[in-house]
Design a protein around this motif. Structure first.
Motif: not given
Length: 156
Positions: A27, A34-35, A139, A141-147
């Motif tokens: 996070r 991605k994974d 984007y 991936h660890a937050r699943g959102a634009e950061t």
């Protein structure tokens, strides 16, 4: 605590894999694969890194592997990256490791990126001479959102 760098050994990879799958660390890093749990992708990435002109080192604290630090990318666009096991955060290890790598890799400029709310990483980079040059979003991936992301450069 004695901090040292050395080339990455095969035996380091399971340690790195465990470290890079810690949920809180993911996070904080935000911009991750991605994974991160995909072991085949992890192994292929490290095989590529170790076979390339990139400079990757294991970080040792009193002889124990506690993370990794690297310079990667094309000349003129090379970036630094590092990862320290969460159990060792706040002890100056990332700063010492990055400073050591910067003496080993004298080319400049070098770039770095960090999530804009990752105060610890931004502090490490600034202590090592990096300066903010841009702010952007991407984007994570660890937050699943634009950061929000900060771009830094080490010019000299």
């Amino acid at each position: 605590m004695q901090i040292a760098l050395r080339p990455v050994h095969d035996s380091d990879l399971p340690v790195f894999y465990r470290q890079t799958n810690d949920p809180e660390s993911l996070r904080m890093a935000a911009f991750t694969p991605k994974d991160p749990a995909d072991r085949d992708t992890f192994d292929a990435r490290w095989k590529r890194i170790r076979a390339s002109a990139d400079v990757a080192r294991a970080i040792l604290a009193d002889g124990d592997v506690v993370g990794s630090v690297a310079v990667y990318g094309e000349p003129g666009e090379r970036e630094v990256t590092y990862w320290v096991d969460r159990a060792y955060w706040g002890r100056g290890i990332a700063t010492a490791a990055l400073a050591a790598l910067l003496t080993e890799v004298p080319e400049r400029p070098l770039y770095a990126r960090a999530a804009d709310d990752n105060a610890g990483s931004l502090r490490v980079l600034e202590k090592c001479g990096f300066r903010v040059t841009a702010r952007t979003t991407g984007y994570a991936h660890a937050r699943g959102a634009e950061t929000g992301e900060v771009v830094l450069v080490l010019a000299d």
